[in-house]
Write a protein that holds these residues in place. Structure first.
Motif, mmCIF file in Angstrom:
data_model
loop_
_atom_site.group_PDB
_atom_site.id
_atom_site.type_symbol
_atom_site.label_atom_id
_atom_site.label_comp_id
_atom_site.label_asym_id
_atom_site.label_seq_id
_atom_site.Cartn_x
_atom_site.Cartn_y
_atom_site.Cartn_z
ATOM 1 N N ARG A 1 43.702 -18.951 82.072
ATOM 2 C CA ARG A 1 42.660 -19.105 82.884
ATOM 3 C C ARG A 1 42.139 -17.798 83.422
ATOM 4 O O ARG A 1 42.679 -17.120 83.981
ATOM 5 C CB ARG A 1 42.903 -20.048 83.895
ATOM 6 N N TRP A 2 40.852 -17.486 83.244
ATOM 7 C CA TRP A 2 40.178 -16.398 83.908
ATOM 8 C C TRP A 2 38.808 -16.675 84.654
ATOM 9 O O TRP A 2 38.142 -17.170 83.853
ATOM 10 C CB TRP A 2 39.972 -15.376 82.695
ATOM 11 N N PRO A 3 38.666 -16.154 85.645
ATOM 12 C CA PRO A 3 39.426 -15.310 86.633
ATOM 13 C C PRO A 3 40.486 -16.299 87.121
ATOM 14 O O PRO A 3 40.396 -17.378 87.338
ATOM 15 C CB PRO A 3 38.582 -14.787 87.813
ATOM 16 N N PRO A 4 41.794 -15.726 87.687
ATOM 17 C CA PRO A 4 42.681 -16.303 88.257
ATOM 18 C C PRO A 4 41.998 -17.132 89.664
ATOM 19 O O PRO A 4 41.184 -16.630 90.080
ATOM 20 C CB PRO A 4 43.854 -15.058 88.532
ATOM 21 N N ALA A 5 42.895 -18.082 90.074
ATOM 22 C CA ALA A 5 42.473 -18.895 91.133
ATOM 23 C C ALA A 5 42.411 -17.993 92.399
ATOM 24 O O ALA A 5 41.494 -18.166 93.297
ATOM 25 C CB ALA A 5 43.476 -19.859 91.330
ATOM 26 N N PHE A 6 43.157 -17.012 92.483
ATOM 27 C CA PHE A 6 43.000 -16.144 93.841
ATOM 28 C C PHE A 6 41.843 -15.392 93.915
ATOM 29 O O PHE A 6 41.691 -14.727 94.833
ATOM 30 C CB PHE A 6 44.180 -15.461 94.018
ATOM 31 N N GLU B 1 37.294 -12.891 108.037
ATOM 32 C CA GLU B 1 38.637 -12.841 108.864
ATOM 33 C C GLU B 1 39.914 -13.496 108.292
ATOM 34 O O GLU B 1 40.429 -14.318 109.118
ATOM 35 C CB GLU B 1 38.462 -12.849 110.214
ATOM 36 N N LEU B 2 40.126 -13.505 106.924
ATOM 37 C CA LEU B 2 41.109 -14.371 106.548
ATOM 38 C C LEU B 2 42.523 -13.796 106.921
ATOM 39 O O LEU B 2 43.476 -14.543 107.033
ATOM 40 C CB LEU B 2 41.224 -14.417 105.103
ATOM 41 N N SER B 3 42.548 -12.499 107.066
ATOM 42 C CA SER B 3 43.946 -11.696 107.446
ATOM 43 C C SER B 3 44.454 -12.371 108.926
ATOM 44 O O SER B 3 45.723 -12.809 109.032
ATOM 45 C CB SER B 3 44.219 -10.594 107.471
ATOM 46 N N GLU B 4 43.639 -12.799 109.598
ATOM 47 C CA GLU B 4 43.650 -13.441 111.123
ATOM 48 C C GLU B 4 44.482 -14.699 110.936
ATOM 49 O O GLU B 4 44.808 -15.343 111.914
ATOM 50 C CB GLU B 4 42.555 -13.196 112.125
ATOM 51 N N ARG B 5 43.954 -15.498 109.858
ATOM 52 C CA ARG B 5 44.095 -16.979 109.826
ATOM 53 C C ARG B 5 44.906 -17.349 108.588
ATOM 54 O O ARG B 5 44.790 -18.213 108.067
ATOM 55 C CB ARG B 5 42.845 -17.691 109.662
ATOM 56 N N LEU C 1 46.526 -20.447 104.111
ATOM 57 C CA LEU C 1 47.666 -20.843 102.992
ATOM 58 C C LEU C 1 47.805 -22.525 102.991
ATOM 59 O O LEU C 1 48.115 -23.150 102.064
ATOM 60 C CB LEU C 1 48.720 -20.155 103.276
ATOM 61 N N ALA C 2 47.575 -23.019 104.133
ATOM 62 C CA ALA C 2 47.973 -24.566 104.299
ATOM 63 C C ALA C 2 46.891 -25.170 103.975
ATOM 64 O O ALA C 2 46.983 -26.364 103.302
ATOM 65 C CB ALA C 2 48.055 -24.767 105.913
ATOM 66 N N GLY D 1 45.395 -24.537 101.229
ATOM 67 C CA GLY D 1 45.438 -24.693 99.819
ATOM 68 C C GLY D 1 44.719 -23.210 99.117
ATOM 69 O O GLY D 1 43.861 -23.231 98.469
ATOM 70 N N PHE D 2 45.809 -22.170 99.238
ATOM 71 C CA PHE D 2 45.221 -20.778 98.625
ATOM 72 C C PHE D 2 44.976 -20.948 97.083
ATOM 73 O O PHE D 2 45.824 -21.674 96.525
ATOM 74 C CB PHE D 2 46.581 -19.759 99.032
ATOM 75 N N GLY D 3 44.005 -20.558 96.874
ATOM 76 C CA GLY D 3 43.574 -20.675 95.419
ATOM 77 C C GLY D 3 43.293 -21.905 94.889
ATOM 78 O O GLY D 3 42.753 -21.909 93.710
ATOM 79 N N ALA D 4 42.893 -22.892 95.675
ATOM 80 C CA ALA D 4 42.411 -24.237 95.412
ATOM 81 C C ALA D 4 40.931 -24.222 94.879
ATOM 82 O O ALA D 4 40.353 -23.353 95.492
ATOM 83 C CB ALA D 4 42.654 -25.072 96.425
ATOM 84 N N PRO D 5 40.464 -24.850 93.978
ATOM 85 C CA PRO D 5 39.332 -24.762 93.543
ATOM 86 C C PRO D 5 38.222 -25.088 94.695
ATOM 87 O O PRO D 5 38.350 -25.846 95.452
ATOM 88 C CB PRO D 5 39.197 -25.885 92.572
ATOM 89 N N ARG D 6 37.068 -24.330 94.743
ATOM 90 C CA ARG D 6 36.252 -24.485 95.659
ATOM 91 C C ARG D 6 35.321 -25.678 95.446
ATOM 92 O O ARG D 6 34.878 -25.800 94.163
ATOM 93 C CB ARG D 6 35.458 -23.093 95.745
ATOM 94 N N SER D 7 34.757 -26.250 96.436
ATOM 95 C CA SER D 7 34.009 -27.678 95.992
ATOM 96 C C SER D 7 32.384 -27.001 96.136
ATOM 97 O O SER D 7 32.289 -25.959 96.980
ATOM 98 C CB SER D 7 34.526 -28.564 97.091
#
Length: 74
Positions: A39-44, A56-60, A65-66, A68-74
């Motif tokens: 699969r390309w591109p990878p989910a991340f 500001e993802l590093s702060e949260r 992660l809770a 769903g890191f890499g989960a498909p965007r809707s």
């Protein structure tokens, strides 16, 4: 048939039964095109912005992660 294929046949015939599944899996992996099936591109990819547009993802990180890191965007 060349000498290499004859040797391969001889070695396969001499293979113990408990090794057959392992060899089959390896051969199938070698014969399957890797790039076309991946699969390309990878989910991340695109992880720099969350679903709400927040940068500001590093702060949260725990929340992201809770969620769903890499989960498909809707």
């Amino acid at each position: 048939m060349d000498a290499g294929r004859r040797e391969l046949h001889r070695l396969v015939d001499a293979l113990p039964d408990d090794q057959v599944a392992l060899l089959l899996a390896d051969l199938r992996r070698r014969l399957t095109p890797g790039v076309a099936s991946s699969r390309w591109p990878p989910a991340f990819f695109g992880m720099g912005v969350d679903r709400d547009g927040c940068l500001e993802l590093s702060e949260r990180v725990d929340e992201v992660l809770a969620d769903g890191f890499g989960a498909p965007r809707s």
